[in-house]
Scaffold this motif. Structure first.
Motif, PDB file in Angstrom:
ATOM      1  N   LEU A  49      -3.499  -2.943  -6.149  1.00  0.00           N
ATOM      2  CA  LEU A  49      -2.946  -1.587  -6.130  1.00  0.00           C
ATOM      3  C   LEU A  49      -3.138  -0.852  -7.448  1.00  0.00           C
ATOM      4  O   LEU A  49      -3.157   0.377  -7.479  1.00  0.00           O
ATOM      5  N   GLU A  74      -1.042  -8.430  -5.244  1.00  0.00           N
ATOM      6  CA  GLU A  74      -0.928  -7.076  -4.694  1.00  0.00           C
ATOM      7  C   GLU A  74      -1.018  -6.047  -5.812  1.00  0.00           C
ATOM      8  O   GLU A  74      -1.687  -5.017  -5.674  1.00  0.00           O
ATOM      9  N   SER A  84       0.862  -1.185   0.000  1.00  0.00           N
ATOM     10  CA  SER A  84       0.000   0.000   0.000  1.00  0.00           C
ATOM     11  C   SER A  84       0.894   1.228   0.000  1.00  0.00           C
ATOM     12  O   SER A  84       2.091   1.149   0.296  1.00  0.00           O
ATOM     13  N   LYS A 129       3.190  -5.884   7.877  1.00  0.00           N
ATOM     14  CA  LYS A 129       1.745  -5.712   7.719  1.00  0.00           C
ATOM     15  C   LYS A 129       1.017  -5.933   9.037  1.00  0.00           C
ATOM     16  O   LYS A 129       0.025  -5.254   9.334  1.00  0.00           O
TER      17      LYS A 129
END
Length: 289
Positions: A56, A52, A26, A236
């Motif tokens: 994203l 991911e 992120s 995370k």
């Protein structure tokens, strides 16, 4: 400073430290690891898994490239666990400087053929290639996946694999797993296998599933020749635990991102700094200039 995976890991191998590869999935986590690496003067690889990237969106890579080009920290943008030739080519088109093709689930010869095809395409445009031999375990809820039973890397096969594929780095299986280990499972690395592989393989070695292993074992793995360690779950979890704390504070008016996320970023940054020091990658910028 944006560089290739080979440029980054060859220096790490020669100088006996491991580059952290953070799956910072992120914008907030990217900020956290960039700040950690700039503070510690550590190179790092920004690892992005295909799932991911799908979340994203492709435009996120432009943000990473911007951050790399506006920092003194050496950064490589790495496709983590690419599953197909098409995923690799897409990553290269977006500006990734390092790609992984993961054929570890395939028979040995098929893994070689797939990897050779990726190497030919990636090297033609100056992009580095990582491959995997053996299988990494899976503890549960991770994007990286894995298998329930680890197949350790055979040192002799590793040497043959490297020679036939001409890859730039090799991910080996010595007992790690993606994710956080259950409380009833005590991870233990086969450092004897690592030592044997390091004697006969002359390219940088990679350790996947580096979260949750005892610091002592990770440090020993670096001393024995690991030049890159993937970290996803630990940063995370630090971020998510702090996020729960912020949102459960009793203030229902907390909603602005610049109010919600700063403490979460700091928690992830502290975890990243711990890994950087553990991997001995701090204060290594001068080696790249």
């Amino acid at each position: 400073m944006l560089i290739t995976g080979k440029q980054m890991l060859d220096v790490a191998k020669e100088n006996h430290f491991a580059v952290p590869a953070f799956n910072a999935g992120s914008g907030q986590l990217l900020t956290a690891v960039m700040e950690a690496c700039e503070e510690a003067k550590s190179p790092f690889m920004m690892a992005i898994h295909p799932l991911e990237l799908e979340f994203l969106r492709d435009s996120f890579v432009s943000q990473v490239i911007y951050e790399a080009n506006h920092s003194k920290v050496p950064v490589a943008i790495h496709l983590d666990h690419g599953a197909s030739f098409e995923q690799v080519i897409h990553a290269i088109q977006l500006g990734f400087t390092s790609v992984m093709i993961d054929g570890s689930h395939l028979p040995f010869e098929e893994n070689i053929v797939m990897t050779q095809k990726v190497v030919e395409a990636a090297h033609a445009v100056g992009v580095s290639v990582e491959a995997e031999l053996g299988t990494i375990g899976d503890t549960g809820n991770t994007v990286e996946g894995g298998v329930s039973e680890i197949i350790y890397t055979d040192p002799t096969k590793a040497k043959e694999f490297v020679e036939r594929t001409e890859i730039d780095s090799l991910a080996i299986a010595i007992g790690t797993a993606h994710g956080i280990y259950p409380k009833n499972v005590e991870p233990k690395l086969r450092l004897d296998i690592l030592a044997e592989i390091a004697k006969i393989v002359d390219i940088p070695l990679v350790l996947h599933g580096g979260s949750s292993n005892p610091d002592k074992e990770i440090s020993q793995a670096v001393d024995l020749g690991i030049a890159k360690i993937n970290i996803s779950s630990d940063i995370k979890i630090s971020f998510a635990d702090k996020l729960r704390e912020v949102l459960d504070s009793g203030n229902a008016e907390i909603r602005e991102p610049n109010v919600v996320f700063p403490d979460c970023n700091l928690a992830a940054k502290e975890t990243a700094l711990h890994k950087i020091n553990l991997f001995k990658s701090d204060n290594k910028l001068d080696l790249y200039y």
